[in-house]
Write a protein that holds these residues in place. Structure first.
Motif, PDB file in Angstrom:
ATOM      1  N   HIS A 186      82.597  39.453  52.163  1.00 26.67           N
ATOM      2  CA  HIS A 186      81.865  40.416  52.966  1.00 26.67           C
ATOM      3  C   HIS A 186      82.331  40.347  54.405  1.00 26.67           C
ATOM      4  O   HIS A 186      81.803  40.986  55.272  1.00 26.67           O
ATOM      5  CB  HIS A 186      80.370  40.094  52.928  1.00 26.67           C
ATOM      6  N   ASP A 235      75.344  48.662  48.775  1.00 28.51           N
ATOM      7  CA  ASP A 235      75.217  48.768  47.317  1.00 28.51           C
ATOM      8  C   ASP A 235      76.466  49.404  46.712  1.00 28.51           C
ATOM      9  O   ASP A 235      77.016  48.907  45.718  1.00 28.51           O
ATOM     10  CB  ASP A 235      73.968  49.580  46.992  1.00 28.51           C
ATOM     11  N   TYR A 277      79.460  49.568  47.982  1.00 31.39           N
ATOM     12  CA  TYR A 277      80.629  48.704  48.137  1.00 31.39           C
ATOM     13  C   TYR A 277      80.661  47.632  47.057  1.00 31.39           C
ATOM     14  O   TYR A 277      81.695  47.382  46.430  1.00 31.39           O
ATOM     15  CB  TYR A 277      80.649  48.046  49.516  1.00 31.39           C
ATOM     16  N   CYS A 278      79.522  46.970  46.833  1.00 31.89           N
ATOM     17  CA  CYS A 278      79.503  45.890  45.842  1.00 31.89           C
ATOM     18  C   CYS A 278      79.850  46.412  44.454  1.00 31.89           C
ATOM     19  O   CYS A 278      80.597  45.769  43.711  1.00 31.89           O
ATOM     20  CB  CYS A 278      78.143  45.202  45.831  1.00 31.89           C
ATOM     21  N   GLY A 305      80.963  44.120  41.575  1.00 34.84           N
ATOM     22  CA  GLY A 305      79.793  43.254  41.599  1.00 34.84           C
ATOM     23  C   GLY A 305      78.543  44.055  41.874  1.00 34.84           C
ATOM     24  O   GLY A 305      78.418  45.212  41.478  1.00 34.84           O
ATOM     25  N   ARG A 306      77.613  43.439  42.559  1.00 31.75           N
ATOM     26  CA  ARG A 306      76.364  44.118  42.923  1.00 31.75           C
ATOM     27  C   ARG A 306      75.703  43.332  44.035  1.00 31.75           C
ATOM     28  O   ARG A 306      76.088  42.181  44.311  1.00 31.75           O
ATOM     29  CB  ARG A 306      75.423  44.186  41.722  1.00 31.75           C
ATOM     30  N   LEU A 307      74.716  43.932  44.672  1.00 28.87           N
ATOM     31  CA  LEU A 307      73.904  43.180  45.625  1.00 28.87           C
ATOM     32  C   LEU A 307      73.042  42.182  44.860  1.00 28.87           C
ATOM     33  O   LEU A 307      72.557  42.487  43.764  1.00 28.87           O
ATOM     34  CB  LEU A 307      72.993  44.117  46.423  1.00 28.87           C
ATOM     35  N   ARG A 319      76.379  40.582  51.373  1.00 25.62           N
ATOM     36  CA  ARG A 319      77.429  39.993  50.543  1.00 25.62           C
ATOM     37  C   ARG A 319      77.172  40.403  49.107  1.00 25.62           C
ATOM     38  O   ARG A 319      76.054  40.777  48.759  1.00 25.62           O
ATOM     39  CB  ARG A 319      77.521  38.481  50.711  1.00 25.62           C
ATOM     40  N   CYS A 320      78.185  40.355  48.296  1.00 25.89           N
ATOM     41  CA  CYS A 320      78.074  40.804  46.906  1.00 25.89           C
ATOM     42  C   CYS A 320      77.930  39.617  45.976  1.00 25.89           C
ATOM     43  O   CYS A 320      78.441  38.528  46.233  1.00 25.89           O
ATOM     44  CB  CYS A 320      79.303  41.601  46.491  1.00 25.89           C
ATOM     45  N   ARG A 335      78.762  38.571  42.062  1.00 29.70           N
ATOM     46  CA  ARG A 335      79.518  38.958  40.879  1.00 29.70           C
ATOM     47  C   ARG A 335      79.069  38.075  39.732  1.00 29.70           C
ATOM     48  O   ARG A 335      79.061  36.857  39.855  1.00 29.70           O
ATOM     49  CB  ARG A 335      81.011  38.818  41.146  1.00 29.70           C
TER      50      ARG A 335
END
Ligand SMILES: [Ca+2]
Ligand SMILES: [Ca+2]
Length: 244
Positions: A29, A70, A72-73, A78-80, A215-216, A218
């Motif tokens: 991030h 959200d 971007y992740c 990945g995801r938040l 940050r994400c 995964r």
């Protein structure tokens, strides 16, 4: 005793004892110069504006909305994290502490602001009025940097003060709807109480702030993205501090 007093003051904060799904918090991030073009690519939105202080490429991206974080992740595979996952990660396997590293905080441990509201502050190892380069302070017990301080981190959940009074015992996902999204960890601008592992920040999801980053996470099943793998042996519960 201090931990117990903290618990009594902040009962609505505690998601514990809860289990969360195993996962990995990705530190990808960082970098207003590196991540910002990718936020742009992920969302199709304009490049998020730079804050009014200097940031190098190794600083956390800020001024992103919840929707951009959200998007971007997801774009990055990945995801938040949910806020329960975030708190589990912030505690670094050391349950019952007020901060990720213990029950007190100093500018030797994190980048944050004045003792009382508001604004950045330089003191000791904390040499930044705005954001600091990611990883400028020691990581938590899981090897994760900047969980407390530097930039707030958007979480997946809608915010509800009463949620932890009715949430499922395992892997709470947050309310199904709401007006505000959760932010965790405090920032360079705020006073140290906001850096507590259990502190629940919140904001309208459309707000851009020079203190808001992300940050994400995964999922562990995505081995290719496992930068900080958590093992099955690690305790996944957030133990509640005893009322003493
Ligand atoms: Ca500072
Ligand atoms: Ca942070």
């Amino acid at each position: 005793m201090r931990a117990a007093r903290q618990c009594l003051l902040c009962r609505r904060e505690l998601p514990s004892p809860r289990d969360v799904d195993q996962g990995i918090l990705d530190d990808d991030h960082r970098g207003h110069g590196g991540a910002v073009p990718r936020v742009h690519a992920a969302t199709g939105n304009a490049v998020p504006p730079a804050p009014d202080f200097s940031q190098g490429d190794d600083h956390p991206v800020v001024n992103v909305t919840w929707d951009e974080a959200d998007a971007y992740c997801r774009w990055a595979g990945g995801r938040l994290p949910t806020e329960a996952e975030w708190e589990y990660a912030a505690r670094g396997g050391k349950e019952g502490l007020i901060f990720p590293w213990g029950d007190t905080v100093s500018h030797e441990q994190a980048n944050y602001g004045k003792e009382e509201c508001c604004g950045g502050l330089v003191s000791g190892r904390d040499r930044w009025v705005g954001t600091a380069p990611v990883g400028s302070f020691d990581p938590d017990g899981f090897g994760l940097y900047d969980m407390a301080g530097n930039a707030w981190e958007w979480c997946a959940d809608w915010h509800d003060d009463e949620y932890y009074g009715r949430s499922p015992a395992a892997d709470p996902q947050g309310p199904s709807s709401g007006q505000l999204r959760v932010l965790r960890g405090g920032s360079w601008y705020y006073w140290p109480v906001k850096l507590r592992a259990s502190f629940r920040g919140k904001s309208v999801p459309s707000l851009r702030s020079a203190g808001f980053g992300f940050r994400c996470l995964r999922d562990a099943s995505l081995d290719a993205f496992s930068l900080f793998p958590l093992t099955h042996e690690q305790a996944l519960s957030c133990r509640e501090v005893a009322d003493e």
